[in-house]
Motif scaffolding. Structure first.
Motif, PDB file in Angstrom:
ATOM      1  N   ALA A  88       0.833  -1.206   0.000  1.00  0.00           N
ATOM      2  CA  ALA A  88       0.000   0.000   0.000  1.00  0.00           C
ATOM      3  C   ALA A  88       0.869   1.258   0.000  1.00  0.00           C
ATOM      4  CB  ALA A  88      -0.938   0.001   1.202  1.00  0.00           C
ATOM      5  N   ILE A  89       1.942   1.246   0.758  1.00  0.00           N
ATOM      6  CA  ILE A  89       2.853   2.395   0.776  1.00  0.00           C
ATOM      7  C   ILE A  89       3.511   2.569  -0.588  1.00  0.00           C
ATOM      8  CG2 ILE A  89       5.015   3.258   1.770  1.00  0.00           C
ATOM      9  CD1 ILE A  89       4.079   1.938   4.428  1.00  0.00           C
ATOM     10  N   ALA A  90       3.961   1.454  -1.183  1.00  0.00           N
ATOM     11  CA  ALA A  90       4.562   1.521  -2.520  1.00  0.00           C
ATOM     12  C   ALA A  90       3.545   2.031  -3.544  1.00  0.00           C
ATOM     13  CB  ALA A  90       5.093   0.150  -2.921  1.00  0.00           C
ATOM     14  N   THR A  91       2.292   1.603  -3.405  1.00  0.00           N
ATOM     15  CA  THR A  91       1.243   2.071  -4.308  1.00  0.00           C
ATOM     16  C   THR A  91       1.048   3.573  -4.170  1.00  0.00           C
ATOM     17  OG1 THR A  91       0.114  -0.051  -4.242  1.00  0.00           O
ATOM     18  CG2 THR A  91      -1.205   1.837  -4.914  1.00  0.00           C
ATOM     19  N   ASP A  92       1.047   4.059  -2.941  1.00  0.00           N
ATOM     20  CA  ASP A  92       0.905   5.505  -2.723  1.00  0.00           C
ATOM     21  C   ASP A  92       2.050   6.275  -3.369  1.00  0.00           C
ATOM     22  OD1 ASP A  92      -1.449   5.202  -1.345  1.00  0.00           O
ATOM     23  OD2 ASP A  92      -0.511   5.265   0.637  1.00  0.00           O
ATOM     24  N   VAL A  93       3.260   5.765  -3.243  1.00  0.00           N
ATOM     25  CA  VAL A  93       4.421   6.432  -3.842  1.00  0.00           C
ATOM     26  C   VAL A  93       4.277   6.468  -5.360  1.00  0.00           C
ATOM     27  CG1 VAL A  93       6.915   6.219  -4.226  1.00  0.00           C
ATOM     28  CG2 VAL A  93       5.981   5.909  -1.929  1.00  0.00           C
ATOM     29  N   VAL A  94       3.867   5.348  -5.957  1.00  0.00           N
ATOM     30  CA  VAL A  94       3.685   5.293  -7.415  1.00  0.00           C
ATOM     31  C   VAL A  94       2.585   6.260  -7.847  1.00  0.00           C
ATOM     32  CG1 VAL A  94       2.902   3.811  -9.315  1.00  0.00           C
ATOM     33  CG2 VAL A  94       4.575   2.959  -7.673  1.00  0.00           C
ATOM     34  N   LEU A  95       1.474   6.293  -7.102  1.00  0.00           N
ATOM     35  CA  LEU A  95       0.365   7.182  -7.467  1.00  0.00           C
ATOM     36  C   LEU A  95       0.781   8.652  -7.411  1.00  0.00           C
ATOM     37  CD1 LEU A  95      -2.679   5.466  -5.724  1.00  0.00           C
ATOM     38  CD2 LEU A  95      -2.189   5.582  -8.166  1.00  0.00           C
ATOM     39  N   VAL A  96       1.501   9.039  -6.367  1.00  0.00           N
ATOM     40  CA  VAL A  96       1.935  10.434  -6.242  1.00  0.00           C
ATOM     41  C   VAL A  96       2.941  10.774  -7.340  1.00  0.00           C
ATOM     42  CG1 VAL A  96       3.233  12.037  -4.779  1.00  0.00           C
ATOM     43  CG2 VAL A  96       1.427  10.635  -3.786  1.00  0.00           C
ATOM     44  N   ALA A  97       3.875   9.865  -7.606  1.00  0.00           N
ATOM     45  CA  ALA A  97       4.897  10.126  -8.622  1.00  0.00           C
ATOM     46  C   ALA A  97       4.277  10.289 -10.011  1.00  0.00           C
ATOM     47  CB  ALA A  97       5.920   8.990  -8.629  1.00  0.00           C
ATOM     48  N   PHE A  98       3.378   9.384 -10.380  1.00  0.00           N
ATOM     49  CA  PHE A  98       2.801   9.470 -11.716  1.00  0.00           C
ATOM     50  C   PHE A  98       1.731  10.546 -11.821  1.00  0.00           C
ATOM     51  CE2 PHE A  98       4.989   5.461 -12.289  1.00  0.00           C
ATOM     52  CZ  PHE A  98       5.502   5.639 -13.566  1.00  0.00           C
ATOM     53  N   ALA A  99       1.092  10.907 -10.721  1.00  0.00           N
ATOM     54  CA  ALA A  99       0.170  12.050 -10.749  1.00  0.00           C
ATOM     55  C   ALA A  99       0.958  13.338 -10.979  1.00  0.00           C
ATOM     56  CB  ALA A  99      -0.618  12.129  -9.454  1.00  0.00           C
ATOM     57  N   ILE A 102      -1.228   4.423 -15.961  1.00  0.00           N
ATOM     58  CA  ILE A 102      -0.441   3.770 -14.899  1.00  0.00           C
ATOM     59  C   ILE A 102      -1.090   4.043 -13.551  1.00  0.00           C
ATOM     60  CG2 ILE A 102       1.761   3.849 -13.662  1.00  0.00           C
ATOM     61  CD1 ILE A 102       3.095   4.295 -16.439  1.00  0.00           C
ATOM     62  N   ASN A 103      -1.525   5.269 -13.320  1.00  0.00           N
ATOM     63  CA  ASN A 103      -2.218   5.600 -12.074  1.00  0.00           C
ATOM     64  C   ASN A 103      -3.495   4.783 -11.910  1.00  0.00           C
ATOM     65  OD1 ASN A 103      -0.711   7.334 -10.581  1.00  0.00           O
ATOM     66  ND2 ASN A 103      -1.713   9.188 -11.290  1.00  0.00           N
ATOM     67  N   ALA A 104      -4.294   4.715 -12.956  1.00  0.00           N
ATOM     68  CA  ALA A 104      -5.571   4.002 -12.875  1.00  0.00           C
ATOM     69  C   ALA A 104      -5.358   2.511 -12.629  1.00  0.00           C
ATOM     70  CB  ALA A 104      -6.375   4.223 -14.152  1.00  0.00           C
ATOM     71  N   TYR A 105      -4.439   1.898 -13.379  1.00  0.00           N
ATOM     72  CA  TYR A 105      -4.208   0.462 -13.230  1.00  0.00           C
ATOM     73  C   TYR A 105      -3.562   0.123 -11.889  1.00  0.00           C
ATOM     74  CZ  TYR A 105      -5.347   0.196 -18.194  1.00  0.00           C
ATOM     75  OH  TYR A 105      -5.979   0.274 -19.406  1.00  0.00           O
ATOM     76  N   THR A 106      -2.720   1.008 -11.403  1.00  0.00           N
ATOM     77  CA  THR A 106      -2.116   0.793 -10.084  1.00  0.00           C
ATOM     78  C   THR A 106      -3.189   0.797  -9.009  1.00  0.00           C
ATOM     79  OG1 THR A 106      -0.057   1.840 -10.795  1.00  0.00           O
ATOM     80  CG2 THR A 106      -0.428   1.699  -8.435  1.00  0.00           C
ATOM     81  N   LEU A 107      -4.117   1.730  -9.097  1.00  0.00           N
ATOM     82  CA  LEU A 107      -5.197   1.804  -8.112  1.00  0.00           C
ATOM     83  C   LEU A 107      -6.123   0.595  -8.215  1.00  0.00           C
ATOM     84  CD1 LEU A 107      -6.438   3.477  -5.860  1.00  0.00           C
ATOM     85  CD2 LEU A 107      -7.801   4.652  -7.590  1.00  0.00           C
ATOM     86  N   LEU A 139      -5.342  -2.407  -9.291  1.00  0.00           N
ATOM     87  CA  LEU A 139      -4.622  -3.562  -8.759  1.00  0.00           C
ATOM     88  C   LEU A 139      -4.630  -3.534  -7.230  1.00  0.00           C
ATOM     89  CD1 LEU A 139      -2.948  -6.087  -9.285  1.00  0.00           C
ATOM     90  CD2 LEU A 139      -0.917  -4.622  -9.371  1.00  0.00           C
ATOM     91  N   TRP A 140      -4.521  -2.342  -6.642  1.00  0.00           N
ATOM     92  CA  TRP A 140      -4.571  -2.234  -5.186  1.00  0.00           C
ATOM     93  C   TRP A 140      -5.935  -2.703  -4.674  1.00  0.00           C
ATOM     94  CZ3 TRP A 140      -7.452   0.526  -1.618  1.00  0.00           C
ATOM     95  CH2 TRP A 140      -6.966   0.495  -0.311  1.00  0.00           C
ATOM     96  N   PHE A 141      -7.020  -2.300  -5.372  1.00  0.00           N
ATOM     97  CA  PHE A 141      -8.360  -2.744  -4.976  1.00  0.00           C
ATOM     98  C   PHE A 141      -8.487  -4.261  -5.037  1.00  0.00           C
ATOM     99  CE2 PHE A 141     -10.224   1.539  -6.407  1.00  0.00           C
ATOM    100  CZ  PHE A 141     -10.255   2.013  -5.107  1.00  0.00           C
ATOM    101  N   VAL A 142      -7.990  -4.862  -6.104  1.00  0.00           N
ATOM    102  CA  VAL A 142      -8.084  -6.316  -6.259  1.00  0.00           C
ATOM    103  C   VAL A 142      -7.314  -7.018  -5.148  1.00  0.00           C
ATOM    104  CG1 VAL A 142      -7.382  -8.256  -7.725  1.00  0.00           C
ATOM    105  CG2 VAL A 142      -8.515  -6.271  -8.728  1.00  0.00           C
ATOM    106  N   LEU A 143      -6.091  -6.584  -4.889  1.00  0.00           N
ATOM    107  CA  LEU A 143      -5.291  -7.229  -3.843  1.00  0.00           C
ATOM    108  C   LEU A 143      -5.891  -7.020  -2.457  1.00  0.00           C
ATOM    109  CD1 LEU A 143      -1.643  -6.643  -5.071  1.00  0.00           C
ATOM    110  CD2 LEU A 143      -2.967  -8.743  -5.090  1.00  0.00           C
TER     111      LEU A 143
END
Length: 87
Positions: free
Chosen positions: A7-18, A42-47, A49-53
């Motif tokens: 979840a932390i890695a996902t947040d970092v990816v979301l902020v970076a790509f936003a 990338i932002n949409a698919y990352t989010l 994937l987070w929901f699925v996991l």
């Protein structure tokens, strides 16, 4: 556990790509935004994937809390009630 780190890695990816998307979209007046769509995807698919996991993790934890025999017995009682019309 592992999901917290994910979840932390996902947040970092979301902020970076936003941020990258915000920078890329600045060329909108000049019609020069070649990477903006890719960053947004990338932002949409990352989010997603987070929901699925998260859903899989919650389902696995809830299933781990119920012993299999107990779950089968409850299912059997529910079917019996449905067949007999009892409550």
């Amino acid at each position: 556990g592992w999901f917290r780190l994910y979840a932390i890695a996902t947040d970092v990816v979301l902020v970076a790509f936003a941020t990258a998307s915000g920078i890329a979209i600045q060329g909108l007046e000049k019609n020069d935004t070649p990477w903006a769509g890719a960053f947004e995807r990338i932002n949409a698919y990352t989010l997603m994937l987070w929901f699925v996991l998260m859903a899989v993790t919650v389902m696995r934890r809830s299933l781990d809390g119920v012993p299999q025999e107990q779950g089968l017995a409850e299912e059997h009682r529910t079917r019996e009630r449905a067949l007999t019309g009892a409550r």
